[in-house]
Scaffold this active site. Sequence first.
Site, PDB file in Angstrom:
ATOM      1  N   LYS A  55      10.682  -2.243  -5.396  1.00 27.27           N
ATOM      2  CA  LYS A  55       9.125  -2.906  -4.652  1.00 27.27           C
ATOM      3  C   LYS A  55       8.947  -1.924  -3.320  1.00 27.27           C
ATOM      4  CE  LYS A  55       9.187  -7.430  -6.487  1.00 27.27           C
ATOM      5  NZ  LYS A  55       9.398  -9.012  -6.489  1.00 27.27           N
ATOM      6  N   GLN A  99      11.183 -13.540  -2.875  1.00 31.58           N
ATOM      7  CA  GLN A  99      11.787 -13.462  -3.930  1.00 31.58           C
ATOM      8  C   GLN A  99      12.552 -14.481  -4.471  1.00 31.58           C
ATOM      9  OE1 GLN A  99      11.548 -10.351  -5.714  1.00 31.58           O
ATOM     10  NE2 GLN A  99      12.849 -11.166  -7.018  1.00 31.58           N
ATOM     11  N   ASP A 122       2.042 -12.596  -5.601  1.00 28.53           N
ATOM     12  CA  ASP A 122       2.740 -12.809  -6.926  1.00 28.53           C
ATOM     13  C   ASP A 122       1.846 -13.723  -7.913  1.00 28.53           C
ATOM     14  OD1 ASP A 122       5.180 -11.746  -7.295  1.00 28.53           O
ATOM     15  OD2 ASP A 122       6.110 -13.019  -5.777  1.00 28.53           O
TER      16      ASP A 122
END
Length: 295
Positions: A55, A99, A122
């Site tokens: 990412k 994460q 997200d």
Amino acid sequence: MPNSPLILSGKEVSLAVKAELKGRIEALAGKGIKPGLTAVLVGEDPASQVYVRSKERQSAKLGFNSNVLRLDASTSQDELLKIVEGLNKDPEVHGILVQLPLPRHIDDQLIIETIDPEKDVDGFHPVSVGKLVLGLDGFVSCTPAGILEIMKHYNIETEGKHVVVVGRSNIVGKPMANLMIQKRDLANATVTLVHTRTPDMGVHTRQADILIAAAGVPEFIGDDMVKDGAVVIDVGINRVDDATREKGYRLTGDVNYEAVLGKVSAITPVPGGVGPMTIAMLLSNTVKSAENSIK
Ligand code: NAD
């Protein structure tokens, strides 16, 4: 029976998505704005590290203000909450990504709910999920959003089709099913969602015009579970031991690719199918957030 199915290359679609983003990033630059994405990684989970590095690399390549906060596994929940609250207030940060999974002493859901929904790239915050269910504009979880892009790119008709989703996770199965039932283009489908408590799953999957497999079970969908001419989207990314490979393993999907190939009309490969789309859509959501910040 179709002989050579269309191979749905997420790799190709992800490049198209990123090319489109470039123009929007330039327009933002003209207004003095650089999309800012900050990933927070707690602990040393190897898979998470690989994913976050990818990412970071891809967002930096597109000219983002890309940051990764690498925190020790012993970081307390309170410390992490304060960090997220700080990022919420930082005007240079348009997207916050924590994460998952987090270490066990931290409540994932509490952290997700602390992220400002305006920066929830997200799409995991309850506000984002609520908007998705209601058909309102918001951030959509990246993997299902990427699957929609693949369908758009390859003109896969969804209207009136029977879509069967295998798996009911919050990040793939549930948002995917919710996207497909919406009253709009690239949706308008009849949706069945099957999961571990579904008896005789094949009864349902064999009816699927479009089968979306997101269970995380290597190659468990064989030709006996797929209808002739179906479109198969394989979300699974599973490591299976393979002594013939240098690394000692290979990646495989939830679908037995070779077994269904002669039966389906289109299929995503693993790797190179859905996988590359997830990061592409994360980048897309971050650009959208940066654009929203000046509206
Ligand atoms: P998860 O483990 O959170 O959820 C899996 C779901 O599948 C559960 O709801 C479970 O009920 C269901 N399930 C499990 N075994 C089943 C079975 N035998 N029959 C029917 N249903 C079953 O997983 P997830 O996060 O949704 O991910 C699913 C898969 O997709 C994994 O392989 C994961 O690595 C992969 N994944 C890929 C991407 C990508 O970018 N391509 C992104 C996210 C997840």
